[in-house]
Design an enzyme around this catalytic site. Structure first.
Site, PDB file in Angstrom:
ATOM      1  N   GLY A 185       0.822  -1.211   0.000  1.00 46.16           N
ATOM      2  CA  GLY A 185       0.000   0.000   0.000  1.00 46.16           C
ATOM      3  C   GLY A 185       0.853   1.257   0.000  1.00 46.16           C
ATOM      4  O   GLY A 185       1.544   1.537   0.982  1.00 46.16           O
ATOM      5  N   ALA A 186       0.836   1.992  -1.141  1.00 49.57           N
ATOM      6  CA  ALA A 186       1.576   3.264  -1.202  1.00 49.57           C
ATOM      7  C   ALA A 186       0.626   4.399  -0.856  1.00 49.57           C
ATOM      8  O   ALA A 186       0.531   5.393  -1.565  1.00 49.57           O
ATOM      9  CB  ALA A 186       2.176   3.467  -2.590  1.00 49.57           C
ATOM     10  N   GLY A 187      -0.132   4.217   0.241  1.00 49.52           N
ATOM     11  CA  GLY A 187      -1.018   5.279   0.714  1.00 49.52           C
ATOM     12  C   GLY A 187      -0.299   6.122   1.738  1.00 49.52           C
ATOM     13  O   GLY A 187       0.944   6.150   1.781  1.00 49.52           O
ATOM     14  N   GLU A 208       2.145  -1.404  -4.606  1.00 47.67           N
ATOM     15  CA  GLU A 208       0.869  -0.679  -4.694  1.00 47.67           C
ATOM     16  C   GLU A 208       0.012  -1.274  -5.811  1.00 47.67           C
ATOM     17  O   GLU A 208       0.472  -1.394  -6.953  1.00 47.67           O
ATOM     18  CB  GLU A 208       1.137   0.816  -4.932  1.00 47.67           C
ATOM     19  N   VAL A 274      -3.266  -1.006   3.893  1.00 46.55           N
ATOM     20  CA  VAL A 274      -4.157  -0.951   2.721  1.00 46.55           C
ATOM     21  C   VAL A 274      -5.476  -0.258   3.062  1.00 46.55           C
ATOM     22  O   VAL A 274      -6.488  -0.488   2.410  1.00 46.55           O
ATOM     23  CB  VAL A 274      -4.419  -2.367   2.170  1.00 46.55           C
ATOM     24  N   GLY A 275      -5.454   0.590   4.064  1.00 44.75           N
ATOM     25  CA  GLY A 275      -6.653   1.333   4.441  1.00 44.75           C
ATOM     26  C   GLY A 275      -7.173   0.923   5.806  1.00 44.75           C
ATOM     27  O   GLY A 275      -6.616   0.026   6.451  1.00 44.75           O
ATOM     28  N   HIS A 448       9.766  38.240   4.520  1.00 48.07           N
ATOM     29  CA  HIS A 448      10.899  37.767   3.734  1.00 48.07           C
ATOM     30  C   HIS A 448      12.090  37.547   4.656  1.00 48.07           C
ATOM     31  O   HIS A 448      12.367  38.408   5.487  1.00 48.07           O
ATOM     32  CB  HIS A 448      11.275  38.789   2.653  1.00 48.07           C
TER      33      HIS A 448
HETATM   34  P1  NAI Z   1      -4.752   4.565   2.202  1.00 49.84           P
HETATM   35  O1  NAI Z   1      -6.148   4.424   1.781  1.00 49.84           O
HETATM   36  O2  NAI Z   1      -4.134   5.904   2.317  1.00 49.84           O
HETATM   37  O3  NAI Z   1      -3.819   3.718   1.217  1.00 49.84           O
HETATM   38  C1  NAI Z   1      -3.967   2.344   1.019  1.00 49.84           C
HETATM   39  C2  NAI Z   1      -3.274   1.961  -0.280  1.00 49.84           C
HETATM   40  O4  NAI Z   1      -3.197   0.545  -0.340  1.00 49.84           O
HETATM   41  C3  NAI Z   1      -4.047   2.426  -1.518  1.00 49.84           C
HETATM   42  O5  NAI Z   1      -3.189   3.154  -2.355  1.00 49.84           O
HETATM   43  C4  NAI Z   1      -4.523   1.128  -2.143  1.00 49.84           C
HETATM   44  O6  NAI Z   1      -4.614   1.189  -3.536  1.00 49.84           O
HETATM   45  C5  NAI Z   1      -3.459   0.140  -1.690  1.00 49.84           C
HETATM   46  N1  NAI Z   1      -3.883  -1.272  -1.677  1.00 49.84           N
HETATM   47  C6  NAI Z   1      -5.066  -1.774  -1.248  1.00 49.84           C
HETATM   48  N2  NAI Z   1      -5.066  -3.132  -1.361  1.00 49.84           N
HETATM   49  C7  NAI Z   1      -3.853  -3.493  -1.868  1.00 49.84           C
HETATM   50  C8  NAI Z   1      -3.236  -4.756  -2.198  1.00 49.84           C
HETATM   51  N3  NAI Z   1      -3.855  -5.916  -2.019  1.00 49.84           N
HETATM   52  N4  NAI Z   1      -1.975  -4.754  -2.704  1.00 49.84           N
HETATM   53  C9  NAI Z   1      -1.312  -3.577  -2.884  1.00 49.84           C
HETATM   54  N5  NAI Z   1      -1.853  -2.360  -2.571  1.00 49.84           N
HETATM   55  C10 NAI Z   1      -3.093  -2.315  -2.069  1.00 49.84           C
HETATM   56  O7  NAI Z   1      -4.653   3.763   3.594  1.00 49.84           O
HETATM   57  P2  NAI Z   1      -3.559   3.746   4.745  1.00 49.84           P
HETATM   58  O8  NAI Z   1      -2.240   4.186   4.251  1.00 49.84           O
HETATM   59  O9  NAI Z   1      -3.693   2.400   5.368  1.00 49.84           O
HETATM   60  O10 NAI Z   1      -4.086   4.845   5.742  1.00 49.84           O
HETATM   61  C11 NAI Z   1      -5.402   4.759   6.277  1.00 49.84           C
HETATM   62  C12 NAI Z   1      -5.918   6.113   6.595  1.00 49.84           C
HETATM   63  O11 NAI Z   1      -5.320   6.637   7.770  1.00 49.84           O
HETATM   64  C13 NAI Z   1      -5.636   7.162   5.529  1.00 49.84           C
HETATM   65  O12 NAI Z   1      -6.545   7.085   4.471  1.00 49.84           O
HETATM   66  C14 NAI Z   1      -5.783   8.428   6.291  1.00 49.84           C
HETATM   67  O13 NAI Z   1      -7.122   8.769   6.346  1.00 49.84           O
HETATM   68  C15 NAI Z   1      -5.288   8.041   7.685  1.00 49.84           C
HETATM   69  N6  NAI Z   1      -3.917   8.530   7.868  1.00 49.84           N
HETATM   70  C16 NAI Z   1      -3.665   9.868   7.747  1.00 49.84           C
HETATM   71  C17 NAI Z   1      -2.403  10.359   7.869  1.00 49.84           C
HETATM   72  C18 NAI Z   1      -2.168  11.817   7.687  1.00 49.84           C
HETATM   73  O14 NAI Z   1      -3.118  12.572   7.708  1.00 49.84           O
HETATM   74  N7  NAI Z   1      -0.933  12.256   7.506  1.00 49.84           N
HETATM   75  C19 NAI Z   1      -1.261   9.490   8.164  1.00 49.84           C
HETATM   76  C20 NAI Z   1      -1.636   8.099   8.232  1.00 49.84           C
HETATM   77  C21 NAI Z   1      -2.913   7.666   8.114  1.00 49.84           C
END
Ligand code: NAI
Ligand code: FAD
Length: 473
Positions: A185-187, A208, A274-275, A448
């Site tokens: 997951g590149a989230g 990803e 992965v979310g 500045h």
């Molecule tokens: P995410 O929804 O940001 O990313 C999950 C990624 O996993 C997606 O790009 C998806 O396409 C990929 N994926 C899904 N199934 C897969 C598979 N079987 N194989 C490969 N890739 C796959 O979810 P993440 O990173 O787990 O974060 C969850 C939530 O937590 C975020 O959506 C955000 O709302 C919150 N969060 C916010 C942060 C911030 O505001 N800086 C920091 C960390 C989390």
């Protein structure tokens, strides 16, 4: 009888409880997560295993990486830079402890009653609280706010074993730097925690499933950031869907599919990000009348009211971005509406930040969204390479991009990749709340030298008036 009972003490729930109490309502907050003495530990995912510990590690790992790789150019030559990972982890844990303890202090100061137990809404505006020893009690409340949050999604192809296959919580606790680290997951979590371990020395590979990188971000920003992450050493493989994994004694073997082919890799550890899914299971009984939407989120309207009068739901357990600040603002809105005020949430202006280095941040619409909605717009861009301050602080990567309405010049979106992106977007957001145009920002005096001047210049660039870059003539 309480005026307000909140189930869940994360950033949505604890903020709702404090605001309710400030408004003169007798309030309790039920939290099932407790310390060794059975006292409730407030702060939820964000303080305990999310925003705060991840940012603590992001900062520490950045300092380590900077000291090893970037200080020489400043004329600072440090010999023998060692990593004390347990000290780094202790610092993170101490920050978490301080902040979660701080919420208990805020509850005491604001006269919120803390309750350690698991809450469940039952019929007739009542909450059943089950204590750790199995005893239970029924609490009556005029209003109930459900703020039970979310949990990491577990996929069949990579079940968490908390040894080699880790969720985001496990990824904050690794006790020695893995030589090789896989991230599924590149989230947001994959990029933030992948960066932490890469800076500390792991060879990180990110798998990803989607072909697009950061599909929720502006395409131009996503393209630029992908280039930069690759330069930083993150091996990001797009269009790769994990199909299976096997946890071995000290490693994990994975298979993934890409372009119709199957590939295999082996890592010391695997982080699966992965979310997240809403914690909507077993927080209300069927008889309560509360409903879920088709993705398992508690069904609410724009004011976070469920289908049952006087029962509300906020934060990650309802639709919308899973972000701490979104949940907290919903908590304030609901507390104020219960108190008879007419609070509203502006869901169009919820900012997003990815705390990598440099940061990625945005608010409002991106170019794809404007095109999809057939809104005509103008673009102003300014690169940090042309910012004196960015050069002085060695952070001249990235740019600010500002989109404004072609006819009215109202700012519609601001997207930043670069130094202090989160703070720059916050400045833009304030102006957008007041309906500012790019001309308004262009007429504003910025100190500045600051990296924020890039926002000023991007606003000027919308009308080809930027001073420190060539404009289209
Ligand atoms: P995410 O929804 O940001 O990313 C999950 C990624 O996993 C997606 O790009 C998806 O396409 C990929 N994926 C899904 N199934 C897969 C598979 N079987 N194989 C490969 N890739 C796959 O979810 P993440 O990173 O787990 O974060 C969850 C939530 O937590 C975020 O959506 C955000 O709302 C919150 N969060 C916010 C942060 C911030 O505001 N800086 C920091 C960390 C989390
Ligand atoms: P939660 O924080 O999940 O809190 C819910 C609370 O309810 C928990 O304490 C839980 O124990 C309790 N609970 C659940 N059910 C019951 C019940 N039945 N009875 C009693 N108690 C119950 N967001 C950002 O905005 N910025 C970030 O930088 C950021 N970084 C993150 C990093 C990571 C690694 C992760 C995992 C998340 C991150 N997030 C970030 C997301 C953020 O943590 C969540 O959006 C936020 O915590 C949601 O708040 P919440 O109050 O809705 O739920």
């Amino acid at each position: 009888m309480f005026d307000v009972v909140v189930i869940g003490g994360g950033p949505a729930g604890y903020v709702a409880a404090i605001r309710s109490s400030q408004l003169g309502m007798k309030t309790a907050c039920i939290e099932e997560y407790t310390d060794s003495k059975n006292n409730p530990t407030f702060g939820g995912t964000c303080l305990n295993v999310g925003c705060i510990p991840s940012k603590a590690l992001l900062d520490s790992s950045h300092r380590y990486h900077d000291a090893r790789n970037h200080l020489k150019t400043h004329g600072i030559d440090i010999k023998n830079i060692d990593l004390d990972l347990s000290a780094m982890m202790k610092r993170k844990d101490d920050i978490v402890k301080k902040l979660t303890g701080g919420i208990s202090g805020l509850f005491a100061a604001n006269k919120v009653t803390p309750i350690a137990g698991r809450g469940k809404v039952i019929a007739g505006n009542k909450v059943k609280v089950t204590y750790a020893n199995g005893d239970f009690e029924i609490i009556e409340a005029k209003n109930i706010i459900i703020a039970s949050g979310s949990s990491p999604i577990e996929i069949d192809s990579a079940k968490f074993d908390n040894k080699n296959i880790l969720d985001s919580t496990g990824a904050l606790e690794i006790s020695s730097v893995p030589e090789t680290l896989g991230v599924v997951g590149a989230g947001v979590i994959g990029l933030e925690l992948g960066s932490v371990w890469a800076r500390l020395g792991s060879k990180v590979t990110v798998i990803e499933a989607m072909d697009d990188f950061l599909f929720m971000a502006d395409k131009e920003i996503a393209k630029e950031t992908l280039k930069d992450f690759k330069k930083q050493g993150l091996d990001i493989r797009l269009g790769c869907k994990l199909t299976s994994s096997k946890s071995l004694k000290d490693s994990v073997k994975i298979s993934y599919e890409t372009k119709g082919k199957s590939e295999e890799m082996k890592f010391d550890k695997l982080i699966v990000a992965v979310g997240r899914k809403p914690n909507s299971n077993d927080v209300f009984s069927e008889a309560s009348g509360i409903k879920l939407d088709d993705r398992g989120f508690i069904l609410v309207n724009e004011h976070c009211e469920t289908d049952v009068s006087n029962i509300w739901a906020i934060g990650d357990v309802v639709r919308g971005p899973m972000l701490a600040h979104k949940g907290s603002e919903e908590g304030i809105m609901v507390a104020e509406r219960i108190a008879g005020k007419h609070a509203e949430m502006n869901y169009d202006l919820v900012p997003s930040v990815i705390y990598t280095h440099p940061e990625i941040a945005w608010v409002g619409k991106n170019e794809q969204e404007l095109k999809d909605e057939s809104i005509e717009y103008k673009v102003g861009k300014f690169p940090f390479a042309a910012s004196g301050r960015a050069l002085a602080v060695d952070q001249s990567v990235g740019f600010v991009k500002l989109l404004s309405d072609a006819k009215t010049d109202t700012i519609l979106g601001v997207h930043v990749f670069g130094p202090s992106a989160a703070e720059i977007v916050q400045q833009a957001l304030i102006s957008m709340e007041f309906g500012a145009s790019s001309e308004d920002l262009g007429l504003t005096i910025f100190s500045h030298p600051t990296v924020s001047e890039a926002l000023h210049e991007a606003a000027l660039a919308v009308n080809n008036e930027a001073i420190h870059i060539g404009n289209k003539r």
